[in-house]
Design a protein around this motif. Sequence first.
Motif, PDB file in Angstrom:
ATOM      1  N   GLN A 117      40.084  26.015  35.745  1.00 15.77           N
ATOM      2  CA  GLN A 117      40.778  25.785  37.021  1.00 15.77           C
ATOM      3  C   GLN A 117      39.870  25.184  38.086  1.00 15.77           C
ATOM      4  N   HIS A 195      56.163  31.111  34.640  1.00 18.03           N
ATOM      5  CA  HIS A 195      55.779  32.410  35.205  1.00 18.03           C
ATOM      6  C   HIS A 195      54.270  32.455  35.440  1.00 18.03           C
ATOM      7  N   LYS A 196      53.761  31.368  36.014  1.00 17.13           N
ATOM      8  CA  LYS A 196      52.318  31.239  36.189  1.00 17.13           C
ATOM      9  C   LYS A 196      51.739  32.356  37.051  1.00 17.13           C
ATOM     10  N   ARG A 197      52.464  32.745  38.088  1.00 13.93           N
ATOM     11  CA  ARG A 197      51.965  33.796  38.980  1.00 13.93           C
ATOM     12  C   ARG A 197      51.809  35.118  38.229  1.00 13.93           C
ATOM     13  N   LEU A 198      52.812  35.440  37.400  1.00 15.56           N
ATOM     14  CA  LEU A 198      52.777  36.691  36.642  1.00 15.56           C
ATOM     15  C   LEU A 198      51.622  36.696  35.644  1.00 15.56           C
ATOM     16  N   THR A 199      51.476  35.608  34.885  1.00 10.13           N
ATOM     17  CA  THR A 199      50.407  35.566  33.881  1.00 10.13           C
ATOM     18  C   THR A 199      49.030  35.515  34.528  1.00 10.13           C
ATOM     19  N   THR A 200      48.932  34.862  35.696  1.00 10.94           N
ATOM     20  CA  THR A 200      47.653  34.838  36.408  1.00 10.94           C
ATOM     21  C   THR A 200      47.267  36.242  36.867  1.00 10.94           C
ATOM     22  N   LEU A 201      48.248  36.990  37.370  1.00 12.28           N
ATOM     23  CA  LEU A 201      47.981  38.363  37.803  1.00 12.28           C
ATOM     24  C   LEU A 201      47.561  39.235  36.635  1.00 12.28           C
ATOM     25  N   ARG A 204      43.956  38.088  35.359  1.00 13.85           N
ATOM     26  CA  ARG A 204      42.928  38.491  36.325  1.00 13.85           C
ATOM     27  C   ARG A 204      42.802  40.016  36.370  1.00 13.85           C
TER      28      ARG A 204
END
Length: 330
Positions: A117, A195-201, A204
């Motif tokens: 990223q 669902h990028k936000r969910l997988t990023t959370l 991380r």
Amino acid sequence: MNGMRHLLARVDPFIAALLGAVVVASLLPARGAAADVLEYAVVIAVGWLFFLYGVRLPTKEAVNALRDWRLHGTVLAVTFIVFPVLGLLTQLLPESIIPTDLAHGLLFLSLLPSTVQSSIAFTSIARGNVAGAVVAASFSNLAGVVLTPVLVAVLLGGTVGFSADSIGKIGLQLLAPFVAGQLLRRWLAPWVLRHKRLTTLTDRGSVILVVYSAFSQGVVDGIWTTVSVGSIIAVVGVCVVLLTAVLGITTFLGKRFGFARADRVVLLMCGSKKSLASGIPMATVLLPAASIGFMVLPLMIFHQIQLLVCAVIARRMGDAAEPEPAVAAS
């Protein structure tokens, strides 16, 4: 007051969370049955992380990278040859300056793949070849799943107790989930992107869990009674020197090989990075549990330094670039 708000706004929430995990582990380390449960949770978290990496990394683009073998081959050479050589040089420092486990941590960070990223983001800010950065960073991480364990076995194996059991753990915890993610990428990648936000959370969160586990074990083993403030300052200094050396080498190679400006940016940004997101989970598999807390400290320090320095460089390069720079095909 405004200055404090401005400073807080520039703090990476992920880095803040990692530091928070270190503080919590220092005050409330897991012991006994809780430590046993945490160990199993970390195994699942690492498997999940590498499954997600497999789903996210574009295999087709990485294979297509062979068409621009000079650029991507140079990025790989810097990441997995030049950097490890510099890491080996840090081992010459006397133990009185940098304790053995921290020195091994410096070598370990030099063996890791590039970030994805931040490499792409900084290339974009610097008005470089963004498509080339996507391929270079992806190719680096694909190669790193195999090359990093091999380099750890060759360069650190004798000092960290790398064994046949380690190879089995690599296969089960790193390679198997990663390959599964690659095989299922065709069907799962669209869902992950939506669902990028969910997988990023979740990924991380998994890294934060691994950091807590590593430092929890370290605190139980007396990490803060062994590592002095002077040693931490020395590690910061070595990390600054490492990053400066690699930035200089990538700048020189980009000009020496006659790359277009856009591709020189790719080499600079992708070649100078080391992945915290991949490195900490790999550490739980490749390194002895008793030393992980010590050995990931240099990686966490280097990660923050590379973000701060490369953000400034990328912004200045972007401001100095032509309004519409020619982007080389990857």
